[in-house]
Design a protein around this motif. Structure first.
Motif, PDB file in Angstrom:
ATOM      1  N   TYR A 192       0.755  -1.298   0.050  1.00 21.02           N
ATOM      2  CA  TYR A 192      -0.061   0.099   0.158  1.00 21.02           C
ATOM      3  C   TYR A 192       0.893   1.107   0.012  1.00 21.02           C
ATOM      4  CZ  TYR A 192      -3.513   3.509   1.458  1.00 21.02           C
ATOM      5  OH  TYR A 192      -4.177   4.778   1.508  1.00 21.02           O
ATOM      6  N   GLY A 193       0.311   2.152  -0.675  1.00 20.81           N
ATOM      7  CA  GLY A 193       1.105   3.390  -0.736  1.00 20.81           C
ATOM      8  C   GLY A 193       2.168   3.524  -1.827  1.00 20.81           C
ATOM      9  N   THR A 194       2.319   2.444  -2.569  1.00 23.12           N
ATOM     10  CA  THR A 194       3.356   2.855  -3.682  1.00 23.12           C
ATOM     11  C   THR A 194       2.569   2.491  -5.217  1.00 23.12           C
ATOM     12  OG1 THR A 194       3.584   0.140  -3.818  1.00 23.12           O
ATOM     13  CG2 THR A 194       5.185   1.314  -2.487  1.00 23.12           C
ATOM     14  N   CYS A 195       3.076   3.437  -6.089  1.00 22.80           N
ATOM     15  CA  CYS A 195       2.225   3.586  -7.122  1.00 22.80           C
ATOM     16  C   CYS A 195       2.741   2.379  -8.121  1.00 22.80           C
ATOM     17  CB  CYS A 195       2.875   4.936  -7.896  1.00 22.80           C
ATOM     18  SG  CYS A 195       2.483   4.991  -9.570  1.00 22.80           S
ATOM     19  N   SER A 236       8.700   5.049  -5.922  1.00 23.09           N
ATOM     20  CA  SER A 236       7.199   5.055  -6.395  1.00 23.09           C
ATOM     21  C   SER A 236       6.370   5.503  -5.163  1.00 23.09           C
ATOM     22  CB  SER A 236       7.237   3.755  -6.939  1.00 23.09           C
ATOM     23  OG  SER A 236       7.241   2.622  -6.203  1.00 23.09           O
ATOM     24  N   ILE A 237       6.496   5.895  -4.256  1.00 23.37           N
ATOM     25  CA  ILE A 237       5.796   6.253  -3.180  1.00 23.37           C
ATOM     26  C   ILE A 237       4.633   7.250  -3.651  1.00 23.37           C
ATOM     27  CG2 ILE A 237       5.519   7.292  -0.948  1.00 23.37           C
ATOM     28  CD1 ILE A 237       7.212   4.541  -1.139  1.00 23.37           C
ATOM     29  N   ILE A 238       3.377   7.036  -3.262  1.00 20.95           N
ATOM     30  CA  ILE A 238       2.399   7.891  -3.422  1.00 20.95           C
ATOM     31  C   ILE A 238       2.301   8.757  -2.148  1.00 20.95           C
ATOM     32  CG2 ILE A 238      -0.271   8.089  -3.575  1.00 20.95           C
ATOM     33  CD1 ILE A 238      -0.105   5.313  -4.570  1.00 20.95           C
ATOM     34  N   ARG A 239       2.293  10.158  -2.205  1.00 22.50           N
ATOM     35  CA  ARG A 239       2.356  11.160  -1.073  1.00 22.50           C
ATOM     36  C   ARG A 239       1.122  10.845  -0.471  1.00 22.50           C
ATOM     37  NH1 ARG A 239       4.716  16.619  -2.782  1.00 22.50           N
ATOM     38  NH2 ARG A 239       6.403  15.851  -4.658  1.00 22.50           N
ATOM     39  N   LYS A 240       1.496  11.106   1.176  1.00 25.96           N
ATOM     40  CA  LYS A 240       0.391  10.892   2.037  1.00 25.96           C
ATOM     41  C   LYS A 240      -0.751  11.836   1.913  1.00 25.96           C
ATOM     42  CE  LYS A 240       2.788   8.578   5.797  1.00 25.96           C
ATOM     43  NZ  LYS A 240       3.071   8.338   7.048  1.00 25.96           N
ATOM     44  N   ARG A 271      -4.592  10.641   1.766  1.00 28.50           N
ATOM     45  CA  ARG A 271      -5.522  11.163   2.662  1.00 28.50           C
ATOM     46  C   ARG A 271      -6.762  11.635   1.913  1.00 28.50           C
ATOM     47  NH1 ARG A 271      -0.900  13.435   5.772  1.00 28.50           N
ATOM     48  NH2 ARG A 271      -0.678  11.901   7.172  1.00 28.50           N
ATOM     49  N   ALA A 272      -6.502  12.182   0.766  1.00 28.86           N
ATOM     50  CA  ALA A 272      -7.778  12.575  -0.163  1.00 28.86           C
ATOM     51  C   ALA A 272      -8.540  11.326  -0.810  1.00 28.86           C
ATOM     52  CB  ALA A 272      -7.143  13.676  -1.087  1.00 28.86           C
ATOM     53  N   ARG A 300      -4.406   3.872  -6.440  1.00 26.39           N
ATOM     54  CA  ARG A 300      -3.167   3.042  -6.838  1.00 26.39           C
ATOM     55  C   ARG A 300      -1.938   3.514  -7.342  1.00 26.39           C
ATOM     56  NH1 ARG A 300      -7.145  -1.698  -8.933  1.00 26.39           N
ATOM     57  NH2 ARG A 300      -5.023  -2.912  -8.896  1.00 26.39           N
ATOM     58  N   ASN A 301      -2.119   4.864  -8.015  1.00 25.47           N
ATOM     59  CA  ASN A 301      -1.162   5.610  -8.787  1.00 25.47           C
ATOM     60  C   ASN A 301      -0.765   6.841  -8.088  1.00 25.47           C
ATOM     61  OD1 ASN A 301      -0.706   3.477 -10.782  1.00 25.47           O
ATOM     62  ND2 ASN A 301      -2.798   4.115 -11.302  1.00 25.47           N
ATOM     63  N   CYS A 302       0.512   7.263  -8.237  1.00 27.51           N
ATOM     64  CA  CYS A 302       0.838   8.596  -8.043  1.00 27.51           C
ATOM     65  C   CYS A 302       0.091   9.848  -8.753  1.00 27.51           C
ATOM     66  CB  CYS A 302       2.375   8.963  -8.029  1.00 27.51           C
ATOM     67  SG  CYS A 302       2.973   8.916  -9.700  1.00 27.51           S
ATOM     68  N   ILE A 303       0.019  11.043  -8.593  1.00 30.18           N
ATOM     69  CA  ILE A 303      -0.804  11.978  -9.141  1.00 30.18           C
ATOM     70  C   ILE A 303      -0.103  12.001 -10.742  1.00 30.18           C
ATOM     71  CG2 ILE A 303      -1.027  14.407  -9.442  1.00 30.18           C
ATOM     72  CD1 ILE A 303      -1.269  14.602  -6.468  1.00 30.18           C
TER      73      ILE A 303
END
Length: 126
Positions: free
Chosen positions: A83-86, A99-103, A107-108, A113-116
């Protein structure tokens, strides 16, 4: 990860309640017309309105069910430790650390499943 597991679990419980209520309303149980006690519309405009409301409620149910599936996948990813990786970054060969998805995104949209950046690229092709 506990913060997100709690958030996802609460979101899932709320959506399940919404799905049950919307399904019940769309299928007519619990609906009462004012006055005559009949559930059948007495005018063509009422029939069209009822059909529109039913279709709208069913489309909301469908969207909520898709979100529930995404939440279940996110909870599974928490259990697996991914969890939390793109997913797209990792498909492209980036390491989990890169490949971390920002917190703030999680939270939003806690079931993201993917970063912005990757999500924006994917949306351009759809």
């Amino acid at each position: 990860m506990m913060e997100f597991k709690t958030l996802l679990t609460a979101m899932r419980a709320r959506l399940r309640g919404d799905v049950r209520q919307l399904t019940s309303e769309a299928l007519g149980s619990g609906r009462e017309d004012m006055g005559n006690g009949s559930k059948s519309p007495t005018h063509m405009a009422e029939l069209g309105s009822d059909t529109f409301e039913q279709d709208f409620a069913l489309s909301l149910v469908e969207n909520d069910q898709e979100t529930l599936k995404a939440i279940d996948v996110a909870l599974q990813r928490i259990d697996e430790g991914t969890y939390g990786t793109c997913e797209k970054c990792q498909e492209d060969g980036k390491t989990p650390a890169r490949s971390i998805i920002r917190k703030t995104r999680l939270r939003a949209i806690p079931f993201a499943r993917n970063c912005i950046d990757c999500e924006s690229k994917l949306e351009q092709f759809h």
